[in-house]
Design a protein around this motif. Structure first.
Motif, PDB file in Angstrom:
ATOM      1  N   SER A 252      -1.478   5.407   8.246  1.00  0.00           N
ATOM      2  CA  SER A 252      -2.769   5.701   8.875  1.00  0.00           C
ATOM      3  C   SER A 252      -3.550   4.447   9.262  1.00  0.00           C
ATOM      4  O   SER A 252      -4.579   4.543   9.924  1.00  0.00           O
ATOM      5  CB  SER A 252      -3.622   6.577   7.958  1.00  0.00           C
ATOM      6  N   SER A 253      -3.066   3.291   8.874  1.00  0.00           N
ATOM      7  CA  SER A 253      -3.789   2.058   9.165  1.00  0.00           C
ATOM      8  C   SER A 253      -3.756   1.755  10.659  1.00  0.00           C
ATOM      9  O   SER A 253      -2.717   1.820  11.303  1.00  0.00           O
ATOM     10  CB  SER A 253      -3.172   0.881   8.409  1.00  0.00           C
ATOM     11  N   GLU A 254      -4.921   1.430  11.196  1.00  0.00           N
ATOM     12  CA  GLU A 254      -5.008   1.060  12.609  1.00  0.00           C
ATOM     13  C   GLU A 254      -4.711  -0.420  12.809  1.00  0.00           C
ATOM     14  O   GLU A 254      -4.454  -0.858  13.917  1.00  0.00           O
ATOM     15  CB  GLU A 254      -6.395   1.404  13.151  1.00  0.00           C
ATOM     16  N   ASP A 255      -4.750  -1.183  11.737  1.00  0.00           N
ATOM     17  CA  ASP A 255      -4.530  -2.620  11.835  1.00  0.00           C
ATOM     18  C   ASP A 255      -3.472  -3.049  10.823  1.00  0.00           C
ATOM     19  O   ASP A 255      -3.781  -3.474   9.726  1.00  0.00           O
ATOM     20  CB  ASP A 255      -5.842  -3.370  11.590  1.00  0.00           C
ATOM     21  N   GLU A 256      -2.190  -2.917  11.204  1.00  0.00           N
ATOM     22  CA  GLU A 256      -1.098  -3.266  10.310  1.00  0.00           C
ATOM     23  C   GLU A 256      -1.087  -4.753   9.960  1.00  0.00           C
ATOM     24  O   GLU A 256      -0.472  -5.154   8.986  1.00  0.00           O
ATOM     25  CB  GLU A 256       0.245  -2.876  10.921  1.00  0.00           C
TER      26      GLU A 256
ATOM     27  N   THR B   1      -1.537   5.253   3.440  1.00  0.00           N
ATOM     28  CA  THR B   1      -2.369   4.147   3.924  1.00  0.00           C
ATOM     29  C   THR B   1      -1.630   3.356   4.992  1.00  0.00           C
ATOM     30  O   THR B   1      -2.197   2.987   6.022  1.00  0.00           O
ATOM     31  CB  THR B   1      -2.775   3.214   2.770  1.00  0.00           C
ATOM     32  N   LEU B   2      -0.345   3.093   4.761  1.00  0.00           N
ATOM     33  CA  LEU B   2       0.447   2.336   5.731  1.00  0.00           C
ATOM     34  C   LEU B   2       0.531   3.069   7.074  1.00  0.00           C
ATOM     35  O   LEU B   2       0.333   2.463   8.129  1.00  0.00           O
ATOM     36  CB  LEU B   2       1.863   2.083   5.195  1.00  0.00           C
TER      37      LEU B   2
ATOM     38  N   THR C 203      -3.269  -6.459   8.659  1.00  0.00           N
ATOM     39  CA  THR C 203      -3.981  -6.745   7.412  1.00  0.00           C
ATOM     40  C   THR C 203      -3.183  -6.296   6.188  1.00  0.00           C
ATOM     41  O   THR C 203      -3.583  -6.567   5.070  1.00  0.00           O
ATOM     42  CB  THR C 203      -5.353  -6.047   7.398  1.00  0.00           C
ATOM     43  N   ILE C 204      -2.048  -5.615   6.398  1.00  0.00           N
ATOM     44  CA  ILE C 204      -1.228  -5.113   5.302  1.00  0.00           C
ATOM     45  C   ILE C 204       0.058  -5.925   5.226  1.00  0.00           C
ATOM     46  O   ILE C 204       0.733  -6.140   6.231  1.00  0.00           O
ATOM     47  CB  ILE C 204      -0.889  -3.618   5.523  1.00  0.00           C
TER      48      ILE C 204
ATOM     49  N   VAL D 176       0.847  -1.198   0.000  1.00  0.00           N
ATOM     50  CA  VAL D 176       0.000   0.000   0.000  1.00  0.00           C
ATOM     51  C   VAL D 176       0.880   1.244   0.000  1.00  0.00           C
ATOM     52  O   VAL D 176       2.059   1.185   0.337  1.00  0.00           O
ATOM     53  CB  VAL D 176      -0.949   0.035   1.223  1.00  0.00           C
TER      54      VAL D 176
END
Length: 132
Positions: free
Chosen positions: A33-37, A30-31, A39-40, A26
């Motif tokens: 700001s993601s609250e759930d790393e 997005t990386l 899933t990335i 991503v």
């Protein structure tokens, strides 16, 4: 899509000293700001200039064969090895003289090994044993 996020450190003469970064699927916004790393898919890496007093897991390679750089991949989740493998294959297409070594392994891959391996179906054991 693969995105590199790299921070480079230069000395006062603008010579490379080190770099650290992330390869992710991503973009940077997005990386970050993601609250759930979880899933990335991503991994981090660092590259350090080798100096005479350097000692790390790559010293045996860099000092004994006059190599200058070693990329250290970190923060690998077990399910991300195929993601890393895809990156490694692309990397070795442009860097045919380089090697891939896993810390504490008694074997390594040449670029030719990786490119031959990429012609076969994905083998999940590629990172735990030399499969070619």
């Amino acid at each position: 899509m693969y995105c590199f996020h790299i921070t480079v450190e230069l000395d006062t003469d603008q010579n490379f000293q080190s770099a650290e970064g992330t390869l992710s699927e991503v973009d940077e916004e997005t990386l970050l700001s993601s609250e759930d790393e979880d899933t990335i898919r991503y991994f981090t890496f660092n590259v350090n200039k080798v100096v005479e007093s350097s000692y790390d897991s790559f010293t045996w390679l860099t000092q004994s064969t006059d190599y200058f750089w070693a990329l250290d991949i970190e923060n690998i989740k077990y399910e991300d090895y195929e993601f890393i493998y895809k990156f490694v294959v692309e990397y070795f297409k442009d860097n045919p003289e380089d090697y891939l070594w896993f810390d504490d392994a008694e074997w390594y891959y040449t670029a030719d090994d990786i490119l031959r391996l990429s012609q076969r179906p994905y083998n999940s054991k590629w990172c735990s044993e030399k499969v070619i």
